[in-house]
Design a protein around this motif. Structure first.
Motif, PDB file in Angstrom:
ATOM      1  N   LYS A  11      10.717   1.473  14.803  1.00  0.00           N
ATOM      2  CA  LYS A  11      11.537   2.680  14.679  1.00  0.00           C
ATOM      3  C   LYS A  11      10.979   3.841  15.490  1.00  0.00           C
ATOM      4  O   LYS A  11      11.679   4.833  15.690  1.00  0.00           O
ATOM      5  CB  LYS A  11      11.657   3.084  13.213  1.00  0.00           C
ATOM      6  N   GLU A  12       9.729   3.713  15.952  1.00  0.00           N
ATOM      7  CA  GLU A  12       9.118   4.808  16.709  1.00  0.00           C
ATOM      8  C   GLU A  12       8.234   4.243  17.804  1.00  0.00           C
ATOM      9  O   GLU A  12       7.472   3.307  17.589  1.00  0.00           O
ATOM     10  CB  GLU A  12       8.285   5.696  15.786  1.00  0.00           C
ATOM     11  N   ILE A  13       8.319   4.807  19.001  1.00  0.00           N
ATOM     12  CA  ILE A  13       7.429   4.416  20.079  1.00  0.00           C
ATOM     13  C   ILE A  13       7.081   5.640  20.918  1.00  0.00           C
ATOM     14  O   ILE A  13       7.953   6.452  21.245  1.00  0.00           O
ATOM     15  CB  ILE A  13       8.037   3.303  20.965  1.00  0.00           C
ATOM     16  N   LYS A  14       5.791   5.765  21.220  1.00  0.00           N
ATOM     17  CA  LYS A  14       5.288   6.752  22.177  1.00  0.00           C
ATOM     18  C   LYS A  14       4.704   5.960  23.328  1.00  0.00           C
ATOM     19  O   LYS A  14       3.837   5.118  23.118  1.00  0.00           O
ATOM     20  CB  LYS A  14       4.228   7.636  21.542  1.00  0.00           C
ATOM     21  N   ILE A  15       5.165   6.233  24.526  1.00  0.00           N
ATOM     22  CA  ILE A  15       4.819   5.355  25.633  1.00  0.00           C
ATOM     23  C   ILE A  15       4.595   6.156  26.911  1.00  0.00           C
ATOM     24  O   ILE A  15       5.305   7.130  27.168  1.00  0.00           O
ATOM     25  CB  ILE A  15       5.921   4.283  25.831  1.00  0.00           C
ATOM     26  N   SER A  16       3.579   5.728  27.696  1.00  0.00           N
ATOM     27  CA  SER A  16       3.266   6.403  28.954  1.00  0.00           C
ATOM     28  C   SER A  16       2.651   5.415  29.929  1.00  0.00           C
ATOM     29  O   SER A  16       1.660   4.757  29.604  1.00  0.00           O
ATOM     30  CB  SER A  16       2.296   7.561  28.709  1.00  0.00           C
ATOM     31  N   HIS A  17       3.241   5.288  31.104  1.00  0.00           N
ATOM     32  CA  HIS A  17       2.668   4.556  32.226  1.00  0.00           C
ATOM     33  C   HIS A  17       3.498   4.909  33.465  1.00  0.00           C
ATOM     34  O   HIS A  17       4.535   5.581  33.363  1.00  0.00           O
ATOM     35  CB  HIS A  17       2.619   3.041  31.952  1.00  0.00           C
ATOM     36  N   PRO A  18       3.074   4.521  34.664  1.00  0.00           N
ATOM     37  CA  PRO A  18       3.724   5.027  35.880  1.00  0.00           C
ATOM     38  C   PRO A  18       5.219   4.743  36.001  1.00  0.00           C
ATOM     39  O   PRO A  18       5.925   5.498  36.658  1.00  0.00           O
ATOM     40  CB  PRO A  18       2.931   4.336  37.000  1.00  0.00           C
ATOM     41  N   CYS A  19       5.708   3.672  35.428  1.00  0.00           N
ATOM     42  CA  CYS A  19       7.139   3.330  35.548  1.00  0.00           C
ATOM     43  C   CYS A  19       7.868   3.479  34.220  1.00  0.00           C
ATOM     44  O   CYS A  19       8.837   2.760  33.948  1.00  0.00           O
ATOM     45  CB  CYS A  19       7.298   1.908  36.075  1.00  0.00           C
TER      46      CYS A  19
ATOM     47  N   GLU B 252      14.373   4.799  16.398  1.00  0.00           N
ATOM     48  CA  GLU B 252      14.868   6.097  15.946  1.00  0.00           C
ATOM     49  C   GLU B 252      14.180   7.263  16.649  1.00  0.00           C
ATOM     50  O   GLU B 252      14.783   8.329  16.798  1.00  0.00           O
ATOM     51  CB  GLU B 252      14.687   6.233  14.433  1.00  0.00           C
ATOM     52  N   THR B 253      12.917   7.085  17.053  1.00  0.00           N
ATOM     53  CA  THR B 253      12.166   8.143  17.715  1.00  0.00           C
ATOM     54  C   THR B 253      11.545   7.597  18.990  1.00  0.00           C
ATOM     55  O   THR B 253      10.806   6.606  18.956  1.00  0.00           O
ATOM     56  CB  THR B 253      11.055   8.700  16.807  1.00  0.00           C
ATOM     57  N   LEU B 254      11.834   8.223  20.132  1.00  0.00           N
ATOM     58  CA  LEU B 254      11.309   7.779  21.425  1.00  0.00           C
ATOM     59  C   LEU B 254      10.631   8.967  22.104  1.00  0.00           C
ATOM     60  O   LEU B 254      11.260  10.000  22.353  1.00  0.00           O
ATOM     61  CB  LEU B 254      12.439   7.235  22.300  1.00  0.00           C
ATOM     62  N   THR B 255       9.328   8.807  22.372  1.00  0.00           N
ATOM     63  CA  THR B 255       8.563   9.839  23.070  1.00  0.00           C
ATOM     64  C   THR B 255       8.038   9.235  24.376  1.00  0.00           C
ATOM     65  O   THR B 255       7.305   8.252  24.361  1.00  0.00           O
ATOM     66  CB  THR B 255       7.381  10.325  22.222  1.00  0.00           C
TER      67      THR B 255
ATOM     68  N   HIS C  61      20.507   3.694  17.393  1.00  0.00           N
ATOM     69  CA  HIS C  61      19.997   4.424  16.227  1.00  0.00           C
ATOM     70  C   HIS C  61      19.057   5.569  16.605  1.00  0.00           C
ATOM     71  O   HIS C  61      18.467   6.192  15.717  1.00  0.00           O
ATOM     72  CB  HIS C  61      19.270   3.458  15.288  1.00  0.00           C
ATOM     73  N   LEU C  62      18.921   5.857  17.887  1.00  0.00           N
ATOM     74  CA  LEU C  62      17.966   6.870  18.329  1.00  0.00           C
ATOM     75  C   LEU C  62      18.412   8.266  17.893  1.00  0.00           C
ATOM     76  O   LEU C  62      19.534   8.687  18.176  1.00  0.00           O
ATOM     77  CB  LEU C  62      17.815   6.825  19.852  1.00  0.00           C
ATOM     78  N   LYS C  63      17.487   8.990  17.203  1.00  0.00           N
ATOM     79  CA  LYS C  63      17.786  10.333  16.720  1.00  0.00           C
ATOM     80  C   LYS C  63      16.924  11.408  17.383  1.00  0.00           C
ATOM     81  O   LYS C  63      17.347  12.550  17.508  1.00  0.00           O
ATOM     82  CB  LYS C  63      17.588  10.397  15.206  1.00  0.00           C
ATOM     83  N   TYR C  64      15.699  11.030  17.789  1.00  0.00           N
ATOM     84  CA  TYR C  64      14.769  12.014  18.353  1.00  0.00           C
ATOM     85  C   TYR C  64      14.267  11.510  19.707  1.00  0.00           C
ATOM     86  O   TYR C  64      13.674  10.433  19.797  1.00  0.00           O
ATOM     87  CB  TYR C  64      13.592  12.241  17.403  1.00  0.00           C
ATOM     88  N   LEU C  65      14.507  12.282  20.761  1.00  0.00           N
ATOM     89  CA  LEU C  65      14.104  11.914  22.111  1.00  0.00           C
ATOM     90  C   LEU C  65      13.257  13.038  22.705  1.00  0.00           C
ATOM     91  O   LEU C  65      13.695  14.185  22.788  1.00  0.00           O
ATOM     92  CB  LEU C  65      15.339  11.669  22.984  1.00  0.00           C
TER      93      LEU C  65
END
Length: 503
Positions: A303-311, A328-331, A350-354
């Motif tokens: 339901k939640e993912i925080k993700i960082s990489h070049p692509c 529901e939450t994508l950072t 279902h995404l609520k927070y971007l």
């Protein structure tokens, strides 16, 4: 009358130990004093030993040590204190750099003295921060301390090796002996937190049946060794791996049915993260300047993912809707990404927070920023959108246009979008057009926040030139007045955060 004098009550960790140690006001004390005419020390021996141990357990470590000096009863209880928290702060040392070496020696000596006088029985929590130098002697010292405290029944173990520099942390300063977790000691541990040491579980590593939280930071451990540990920790719920530069491949086995939170960041040699755990609900994966292959399977419960990489922008838009359909939450934190995000039919249903942060984006084409509209169009349930763009260069320059010159961008209706925030807002055409596009397609919008002040995020890594941004602020404010204010519906609130007067 004296006999009616009430005893002091113990109130958790703030209990006063003076009256208990000396027994003032207690009937036993008064009876003894009336018979002998002298004031006697109250021993407290009429209470069972386990009661005194329980009372002592409520005291912070420093207070318990002081109480041990005042009373034989508390001295005996101190030897079984269950919560051992050793840091320079808890041991009463301030951080004076001029006497750091002398202070470290005293700190280590005091910790050693306390542990040598501890029975080792009943320890539930051990939090041990150790300050170098690191050599064979300090390894022997740490081994002896851990042998005392790590016994069957321990529930939380934290070992932090502090260093003046990150380079020192990259050396194998201390090798934690896996044998400390054998003979039943590992069976009771619920939380394991290692920083700055080496930890080498082998294939025959024992069971960690109670372990629910595992955190490894700057730890020397290979992917295979981590796999041996995970395969024996079936109750694990939270896993965090950061700056572990010996790991090339992380594989999360499907046996970890209870694992709900996974965080992996800045492991320099890491190439692949593969998760087969079926019930992870929260991912936090960060790699700046490094592309790591992520095989997350069908994470249906995520339901939640925080993700960082070049692509990350491209990968998030192309893979996450199908692999994490209940998100529901994508950072997203994008660093140096120079290509457009594709427009695709797939949806985040279902995404609520971007939250999207883009650092050092060159924007080679004027319309690249509108590829972000793809995320809005793909999120029919979106309620909050937070955008922060930190540009490496301003490309086509700062421009200001009349609202009538901004062509309308076709797009979907964002019927649930209620809150939008754009940080580092400027008068650049693409940002103005994006803001107008949102206003025209978000009938339920309640609040639009445009932040034109870089000083509110000055502590974060940024490619912006603050002086240039402050000089641009009047243009940004004029763009808001000319092109945006008139499009804000009466049901929505416009908040403009301007630079502080000190700027």
């Amino acid at each position: 009358m004296e006999q009616d004098t009430p005893r002091r009550q113990i109130k958790g960790r703030n209990a006063s130990i003076g009256s208990l140690a000396k027994g003032k006001g207690s009937p036993c004390h008064q009876d003894d004093a009336s018979q002998t005419g002298k004031r006697k020390r109250y021993s407290g021996r009429h209470l069972p030993e386990d009661i005194w141990h329980h009372i002592c357990s409520f005291l912070p470590l420093k207070d318990a040590a002081r109480a041990a000096r005042a009373s034989h009863v508390f001295r005996d209880s101190w030897r079984c204190h269950p919560n051992l928290n050793f840091t320079k702060e808890t041991m009463g040392f301030n951080q004076n750099a001029r006497i750091r070496n002398k202070m470290t020696t005293k700190y280590n000596s005091r910790v050693g003295h306390i542990l040598k006088n501890h029975s080792g029985m009943g320890v539930k929590t051990l939090h041990l921060q150790f300050y170098g130098p690191y050599n064979a002697s300090t390894s022997y010292c740490l081994d002896s301390w851990l042998q005392i405290a790590v016994k069957p029944g321990i529930e939380e173990l934290t070992l932090v090796l502090n260093s003046e520099s990150e380079q020192s942390l990259n050396k194998e300063n201390y090798n934690f002996q896996c044998s400390f977790l054998s003979n039943g000691s590992g069976n009771s541990i619920r939380a394991l937190d290692f920083i700055g040491c080496a930890f080498r579980p082998t294939k025959g590593f024992g069971c960690m049946r109670s372990l629910t939280s595992l955190s490894l930071g700057s730890v020397h451990i290979t992917g295979d060794e981590l796999g041996f540990l995970l395969s024996n920790s079936l109750a694990l719920e939270r896993l965090e791996v950061s700056c572990c530069n010996d790991i090339i491949f992380i594989q999360i086995p499907c046996l970890l049915q209870r694992l709900s939170s996974l965080r992996v960041s800045q492991c320099d040699m890491l190439q692949v993260v593969e998760s087969k755990a079926p019930n992870i609900s929260s991912f936090d994966i960060h790699f700046h300047g490094k592309n790591v292959e992520m095989l997350l399977g069908k994470s249906l419960r995520a339901k939640e993912i925080k993700i960082s990489h070049p692509c990350v922008l491209q990968d998030a838009r192309t893979t996450l809707p199908s692999s994490m359909p209940n998100l529901e939450t994508l950072t997203i934190y994008s660093y140096g990404e120079n290509f457009s995000t594709p427009m695709l039919p797939s949806k985040f249903l279902h995404l609520k927070y971007l939250v999207i942060t883009v650092v050092e984006w060159a924007f080679p084409d004027t319309d690249d920023i509108f590829s972000l509209i793809s995320f809005l169009d793909a999120s029919p349930c979106l309620e909050t959108f937070d955008l922060d763009i930190r540009m490496r260069r301003q490309g086509h320059g700062w421009i200001l246009e009349d609202a009538s010159q901004l062509e309308r961008i076709p797009g979907h209706r964002y019927g649930n979008l209620r809150c939008v925030r754009i940080a580092r807002f400027c008068s650049r055409k693409m940002l103005v057009k994006l803001t107008c596009h949102i206003l025209e397609n978000a009938p339920s919008l309640e609040c639009l926040t445009l932040d034109v002040a870089p000083d509110r995020v000055k502590h974060t890594r940024s490619a912006d030139d603050p002086i240039k941004f402050i000089r641009e602020a009047p243009k940004a404010l004029e763009a808001i007045r000319t092109c945006i204010e008139g499009k804000v519906p009466s049901t929505a609130k416009l908040i403009v955060l301007e630079p502080a007067l000190s700027c």
